[in-house]
Design a protein around this motif. Structure first.
Motif, mmCIF file in Angstrom:
data_model
loop_
_atom_site.group_PDB
_atom_site.id
_atom_site.type_symbol
_atom_site.label_atom_id
_atom_site.label_comp_id
_atom_site.label_asym_id
_atom_site.label_seq_id
_atom_site.Cartn_x
_atom_site.Cartn_y
_atom_site.Cartn_z
ATOM 1 N N LEU A 1 28.229 50.356 41.025
ATOM 2 C CA LEU A 1 28.709 48.974 40.992
ATOM 3 C C LEU A 1 28.824 48.459 39.565
ATOM 4 O O LEU A 1 29.799 47.778 39.212
ATOM 5 N N MET A 2 27.854 48.793 38.742
ATOM 6 C CA MET A 2 27.906 48.345 37.347
ATOM 7 C C MET A 2 28.971 49.101 36.572
ATOM 8 O O MET A 2 29.631 48.538 35.678
ATOM 9 N N CYS A 3 29.168 50.371 36.918
ATOM 10 C CA CYS A 3 30.210 51.158 36.251
ATOM 11 C C CYS A 3 31.594 50.605 36.576
ATOM 12 O O CYS A 3 32.434 50.431 35.691
ATOM 13 N N GLN A 4 31.843 50.324 37.850
ATOM 14 C CA GLN A 4 33.150 49.807 38.258
ATOM 15 C C GLN A 4 33.350 48.366 37.817
ATOM 16 O O GLN A 4 34.458 47.965 37.466
ATOM 17 N N SER A 5 32.290 47.560 37.858
ATOM 18 C CA SER A 5 32.332 46.156 37.418
ATOM 19 C C SER A 5 33.587 45.434 37.909
ATOM 20 O O SER A 5 34.468 45.063 37.127
ATOM 21 N N ASP A 6 33.668 45.226 39.187
ATOM 22 C CA ASP A 6 34.799 44.516 39.797
ATOM 23 C C ASP A 6 34.905 43.109 39.209
ATOM 24 O O ASP A 6 33.964 42.316 39.287
ATOM 25 N N VAL A 7 36.032 42.800 38.597
ATOM 26 C CA VAL A 7 36.217 41.489 37.962
ATOM 27 C C VAL A 7 37.127 40.577 38.789
ATOM 28 O O VAL A 7 37.660 39.589 38.272
ATOM 29 N N SER A 8 37.303 40.895 40.067
ATOM 30 C CA SER A 8 38.054 39.985 40.941
ATOM 31 C C SER A 8 37.307 38.662 41.061
ATOM 32 O O SER A 8 36.084 38.614 40.956
ATOM 33 N N VAL A 9 38.046 37.589 41.281
ATOM 34 C CA VAL A 9 37.469 36.235 41.270
ATOM 35 C C VAL A 9 37.564 35.611 42.657
ATOM 36 O O VAL A 9 38.600 35.712 43.326
ATOM 37 N N PHE A 10 36.483 34.992 43.102
ATOM 38 C CA PHE A 10 36.476 34.273 44.377
ATOM 39 C C PHE A 10 36.107 32.809 44.142
ATOM 40 O O PHE A 10 35.543 32.450 43.104
ATOM 41 N N THR A 11 36.433 31.964 45.109
ATOM 42 C CA THR A 11 36.116 30.532 45.031
ATOM 43 C C THR A 11 35.132 30.175 46.145
ATOM 44 O O THR A 11 34.658 31.036 46.878
ATOM 45 N N PHE A 12 34.840 28.896 46.278
ATOM 46 C CA PHE A 12 33.909 28.397 47.294
ATOM 47 C C PHE A 12 34.638 27.375 48.164
ATOM 48 O O PHE A 12 35.496 26.633 47.679
#
Length: 273
Positions: free
Chosen positions: A217-228
C-alpha cells in the motif's frame, strides 16, 4: 534588315527587368519566353516539394512509433517506469469506479461461508505459480539459489515464481478468515486459520500478511481523491453525518487479463505461502 545584338548578363537572362533597364522592347512572344521559369528551376521546386513531403511522412511515422512504444500498456513503457515483469504483455488499463459504501452489504467477498470462500478461491487461491528463465532471473536480479523446477508442459528448466498480486490477495483472505475465526478455526475447512499449528503460528502468518500489505500500500501510494457527503439512505443503519464517499474513479490494471495470463503459464500448483 540588320539586327542589333544585346548580350544579357547571366543574372538577368530570365528577368524582364534586365531588358527593360537597357531600353530593349521585346515582342510579346519573346516576353513570355523570358519571364517563363526554366525547366531546371521547375525541377528544383519539384524535388524540394518531394523532400518536404518525405520529411513530413517520416515525422508522422516516428511520432506514431514513439506513441505506441510509450503507451501505458506497452512493455517498454512499463519497464521504463517500474520493475520488469514477464507479465507485462498481459497488462491492460481501464477506468473503474470503486463500489464502496460506509456499510458494505452486497460484496461477494465480505463475510464467511461457502459462497464467500468460492469467490476468494477464484481470485486468490485457484492460482498456480509460473516459471521464469535464467535470463529473466538475472533481469529481475533474483537469487541464483532460487528453486529450480521443470515445466511439466514444455520440459524446460527454470525457476519457480509467484506473482505478487495473488500473494497479496491470499494475505487479505487470511485476515478475513481471522475476523471470523470461530467459523474458520475448524480443521475440516482446510483454511489457513484451521490448519495453523497453534496461536503462535497463526499470529506469525497474520503478522507476515499485515507487513506484506502495508509495504504494498505504501509502495503504490494511491493518490486518488475522495470527498465527504451525507448518506440519507443509510440512516436506518445508524450512519449519520458526513462520511467519506469512496465511490470514485480509478485507473486500474485489468485483473482478469493478468489472472488468465498467469494460469496459461502455470508450472506448479502447490502453495507454501
Amino acid at each position: 534588315m540588320s539586327k542589333s545584338y544585346h548580350p544579357v548578363p547571366l543574372d538577368e537572362e530570365h528577368s524582364l527587368d534586365g531588358f527593360q533597364e537597357k531600353g530593349v522592347r521585346l515582342p510579346e512572344h519573346d516576353r513570355d519566353i523570358v519571364t517563363r521559369p526554366s525547366k531546371g528551376t521547375q525541377n528544383h521546386w519539384i524535388w524540394l516539394i518531394h523532400a518536404l513531403l518525405l520529411s513530413f511522412s517520416m515525422t508522422l511515422f516516428a511520432l506514431s512509433f514513439c506513441t505506441k512504444a510509450t503507451s501505458p500498456s506497452s512493455p517498454a513503457f512499463l519497464e521504463r517506469i517500474g520493475t520488469y515483469s514477464p507479465l507485462f504483455p498481459a497488462v491492460k488499463y481501464e477506468k473503474q469506479k470503486y463500489n464502496l459504501a460506509p456499510i458494505v452489504k452486497d460484496s461477494p467477498y465480505v463475510g464467511y461461508g461457502a459462497s464467500v470462500d468460492r469467490a476468494w478461491d477464484y481470485i486468490a487461491n485457484d492460482i498456480g505459480d509460473i516459471m521464469i528463465t535464467e535470463e529473466e532471473r538475472v533481469k529481475l536480479d533474483l537469487s541464483p539459489d532460487s528453486l529450480k523446477i521443470q515445466n511439466p508442459r514444455t520440459g524446460e528448466w527454470g525457476y519457480r515464481a509467484g506473482v505478487e498480486v495473488f500473494h497479496q490477495l491470499h494475505c487479505l483472505n487470511l485476515l478475513r478468515q481471522v475476523v471470523y475465526k470461530d467459523y474458520y478455526g475448524q480443521k475440516d475447512l482446510g483454511g489457513d486459520v484451521g490448519d495453523a499449528d497453534g496461536p503462535e503460528d497463526l499470529n506469525g502468518h497474520v503478522d507476515h500478511c499485515i507487513e506484506a500489505l502495508r509495504q504494498n500500500l505504501m509502495c503504490q501510494s494511491d493518490v486518488s481523491v475522495f470527498t465527504f457527503k451525507l448518506f440519507p439512505e443509510l440512516a436506518d443503519d445508524g450512519i449519520e453525518g458526513e462520511w467519506p464517499d469512496f465511490s470514485i474513479d480509478h485507473t486500474c490494471r485489468n485483473y482478469e487479463a493478468i489472472r488468465k495470463w498467469n494460469n496459461e503459464h502455470v508450472a506448479a500448483w502447490d502453495h507454501n505461502a
